[in-house]
Design a protein around this motif. Sequence first.
Motif, PDB file in Angstrom:
ATOM      1  N   UNK A  36      -0.248 -19.071   4.162  1.00  0.00           N
ATOM      2  CA  UNK A  36       0.000 -19.908   2.978  1.00  0.00           C
ATOM      3  C   UNK A  36       0.447 -18.542   1.683  1.00  0.00           C
ATOM      4  N   UNK A  37       0.321 -17.593   2.443  1.00  0.00           N
ATOM      5  CA  UNK A  37       0.238 -15.895   1.463  1.00  0.00           C
ATOM      6  C   UNK A  37       1.216 -15.079   1.015  1.00  0.00           C
ATOM      7  N   UNK A  38       1.726 -14.672   2.463  1.00  0.00           N
ATOM      8  CA  UNK A  38       2.602 -12.954   2.477  1.00  0.00           C
ATOM      9  C   UNK A  38       3.664 -12.999   2.763  1.00  0.00           C
ATOM     10  N   UNK A  39       4.818 -12.941   2.665  1.00  0.00           N
ATOM     11  CA  UNK A  39       5.810 -12.603   3.782  1.00  0.00           C
ATOM     12  C   UNK A  39       6.141 -11.168   3.508  1.00  0.00           C
ATOM     13  N   UNK A  40       6.368 -10.317   4.805  1.00  0.00           N
ATOM     14  CA  UNK A  40       6.928  -9.231   4.861  1.00  0.00           C
ATOM     15  C   UNK A  40       7.936  -8.783   4.058  1.00  0.00           C
ATOM     16  N   UNK A  41       8.197  -7.930   3.811  1.00  0.00           N
ATOM     17  CA  UNK A  41       9.832  -7.556   3.735  1.00  0.00           C
ATOM     18  C   UNK A  41      10.280  -5.818   3.404  1.00  0.00           C
ATOM     19  N   UNK A  42      11.510  -5.737   3.118  1.00  0.00           N
ATOM     20  CA  UNK A  42      12.468  -4.242   3.574  1.00  0.00           C
ATOM     21  C   UNK A  42      11.643  -4.089   1.952  1.00  0.00           C
ATOM     22  N   UNK A  43      10.937  -2.677   1.862  1.00  0.00           N
ATOM     23  CA  UNK A  43      11.083  -2.438   0.918  1.00  0.00           C
ATOM     24  C   UNK A  43      12.431  -0.729   0.575  1.00  0.00           C
ATOM     25  N   UNK A  44      12.817  -0.883  -0.851  1.00  0.00           N
ATOM     26  CA  UNK A  44      14.378  -0.150  -0.924  1.00  0.00           C
ATOM     27  C   UNK A  44      13.138   1.134  -0.649  1.00  0.00           C
ATOM     28  N   UNK A  45      14.780   1.855  -0.288  1.00  0.00           N
ATOM     29  CA  UNK A  45      14.505   2.935  -0.782  1.00  0.00           C
ATOM     30  C   UNK A  45      14.224   3.695  -1.851  1.00  0.00           C
ATOM     31  N   UNK A  46      13.628   3.966  -1.953  1.00  0.00           N
ATOM     32  CA  UNK A  46      13.271   4.937  -3.661  1.00  0.00           C
ATOM     33  C   UNK A  46      14.239   6.502  -3.260  1.00  0.00           C
ATOM     34  N   UNK A  47      14.989   6.559  -4.714  1.00  0.00           N
ATOM     35  CA  UNK A  47      16.305   7.553  -4.824  1.00  0.00           C
ATOM     36  C   UNK A  47      14.985   8.296  -5.821  1.00  0.00           C
ATOM     37  N   UNK A  48      15.922   9.927  -4.898  1.00  0.00           N
ATOM     38  CA  UNK A  48      15.583  11.267  -5.248  1.00  0.00           C
ATOM     39  C   UNK A  48      17.067  12.016  -5.982  1.00  0.00           C
ATOM     40  N   UNK A  49      17.525  12.043  -7.265  1.00  0.00           N
ATOM     41  CA  UNK A  49      18.247  12.623  -7.814  1.00  0.00           C
ATOM     42  C   UNK A  49      18.362  14.216  -7.439  1.00  0.00           C
ATOM     43  N   UNK A  50      19.056  14.858  -7.326  1.00  0.00           N
ATOM     44  CA  UNK A  50      18.940  16.398  -6.796  1.00  0.00           C
ATOM     45  C   UNK A  50      19.534  16.982  -8.596  1.00  0.00           C
ATOM     46  N   UNK A  51      19.070  17.982  -8.839  1.00  0.00           N
ATOM     47  CA  UNK A  51      18.657  19.077  -9.168  1.00  0.00           C
ATOM     48  C   UNK A  51      17.405  18.382 -10.894  1.00  0.00           C
ATOM     49  N   UNK A  52      18.058  17.392 -11.066  1.00  0.00           N
ATOM     50  CA  UNK A  52      17.873  16.608 -11.716  1.00  0.00           C
ATOM     51  C   UNK A  52      16.181  16.664 -11.775  1.00  0.00           C
ATOM     52  N   UNK A  53      15.657  15.957 -10.033  1.00  0.00           N
ATOM     53  CA  UNK A  53      14.106  16.105  -9.993  1.00  0.00           C
ATOM     54  C   UNK A  53      13.782  17.214 -10.298  1.00  0.00           C
ATOM     55  N   UNK A  54      14.360  18.313 -10.085  1.00  0.00           N
ATOM     56  CA  UNK A  54      13.566  19.358 -10.066  1.00  0.00           C
ATOM     57  C   UNK A  54      12.692  20.200 -12.113  1.00  0.00           C
ATOM     58  N   UNK A  55      13.644  19.273 -12.895  1.00  0.00           N
ATOM     59  CA  UNK A  55      12.997  19.919 -14.435  1.00  0.00           C
ATOM     60  C   UNK A  55      11.698  19.308 -14.338  1.00  0.00           C
TER      61      UNK A  55
END
Lengths: 384, 316
Positions: free
Chosen positions: B122-141
Amino acid sequence: MKKLLGMTLALLTLFSLIGCGLATTATTGDGEVTTTTDDGKLHVVLLVNGNLGDMSFFDSADAGIERLNAEYGDVIDAKTIEMGTNQSGWETTLYRVSQQDYDLIICATTQMRESLQKVADRYPDKDYVIFDTEIKDGAAAEYPNVHSILFRQNEGGFLAGVLAAAMANGTSGMSAPVTASGKVGFIGGMRNDIIYDFAVGYAAGIAYENARSLIRVSLTNSFVGNFNDSTQAKALASVQYTNGTDVIFAAASQAGLGVIDAAQTKTKYVIGVDSDQYLYYAESNPVRAGLIVTSVMKKVGDVIFDTVVAYQAGTLAFGALVSYGLAEGIIDLAVNANYIAKVPLELRERLETLKAAIIAGELDVTSRFDLTLDEIDNLFNDLE
Amino acid sequence: MTMREFLQLFATPEFYAMILQLATPLVFAALAALVSNKAGVLNIGIEGAMVSAALAAALFSTLTGSAMLGVLAGVFAGILMGLFFAFCTVRLRTNHILVGIATNILAAGLSVFVVYAITGNKSDYPGIAMTPWNVPLLKDIPLIGEVFFTEVNPLVYLAIVAVFAVRFLFRRTVLGVRILAVGKNEAAAASVGISTDRVKTIALLIAGGLAGFGGAYLSLGYMSSFNTGMVAGRGFIGIAAEAIGAGNPVATALFAVLFGAVNAFSLAAQTFPSFTIPYELLNTLPYLTTTAGLVIYSVIRYRKLHPRLAKKEIKQ
């Protein structure tokens, strides 16, 4: 339009019925049904002050009730009543159930203690069991129709503490993600006696390991503030893991699932609680399961089962307090395939030796119930 | 650990990343409250819409094997709850508060029921997590890159987009102006030929969809499973943020972020032993901020609306 309105109303009524039924399953209707005929069976009821679905404490107790029906169905008729989260209804339910012809009424936690003190006095010829607390501190004998059950969860916490400290001080021989950072964590649901008992045992285990190792391991304690906000728990765990914590022991019921979630996000180890949480995820999410290095099990269901069987046999002592721990096999570290694969044999053997020493009484583990709150604070502060 | 280490916390990108993560569901909830409020409906059913959305998202992500479809299902569930709310309040003219309470209780109960029916627990149900984004170039700031462009959930960006989309809705679109008109004076709006019921319903559906994103973010963005207690009052904090933001989408979102920041602070503070405030008190911080914010807001507004009255009162 009229038709549509009628249908919607009917649907609404149906939904609200379902809603109510879920919130307080069987508080009103069900209780009376079983009491009409005397079928010669022993009638046992477990009152859950909350809802099932915590994946640990109450679910385990409910499993014990189901096992009773499965194995002793011809002589015992056991059932579970979920009283929901609305506390105002709990005492009323306890009264009502006492008026019906149940032979044994089981309830749990300190939250039910005061209600049971009143009800047990009022219905002296009914028999009651209360677990995870004593009916009145140090005075179980004052209630001749109540059997109190306590768990020595500090003993399991101690073993978890030794394991965690060994992982963090580099003596475990475990490979990545263990970094031997010298930091371990604890995340509890709320600061209540039982969670503190886990935490005190855990701290004692770390202190024990610190005393025999050159590298001192520090402990960070965090509390979610409730037992269901898994999001909050995940954020707490993320902070600890980011600070370099090697392993977190999560004693927070449903909220603890957030800690396990964080362990997966950060690829770090976690120690579960109450039931073998590795088994729960082993099939559905092997990556996550692999990070649950072990769980401090508290086999509430087995205790309920044994207690009712003893009652049926007429050997259950009332007006008494009984406690269960490592020696009775009720508190234990979960030894599963993952634990054997991840924890080197040497460390496992050492934990077994410590367990044997606790059972033999050679090693006394500090309990929350031996300490004042100030002493507990000092214990935690010394490890920071 | 010392106070210096504690202050260093504010220099770590993780801390700001956590604020962003904790604030995202609040921003969605606050925007949902804002859109319904503009249409003249006090929608306290946002919490319930988020619960159903979180569950639907987890359910459909595992069913279809796609996190994206899960999020869509969550949004759809949110819209359905919005439709239910609209049907009761707009069509049947039921009291908004009562319907809101009913929606929340219904969602809480129904989610337990659905999870139990499917999994047996009665408590939890697994889900498929969204893939986080890495923005190229900008992530190096330095710092900014680590907070905004490294391992960030797409829904976080969507929350930011949503703030300006809502702003655009009320400033530049016919629908938005109609919603405003209906909210300000229903009779006047009806007199110029606006179908007020339809406009209100559309506003509530938009609110439901926004709440749906918030719910889906909780189960598939921040966590990777649905737990029955996971929304934990975030819908209501969103409503509070909207109240302080006074109907301005950007201000509303900023207050939601402030709550996220206070929450992140209260969590992080717990792990610092030199900080000896009990966690029970720390946990009340987001709510104290809410109350304080509301008080300050109404004092300012009162002074603005009745400058003379306020002065007279002070004299007396």
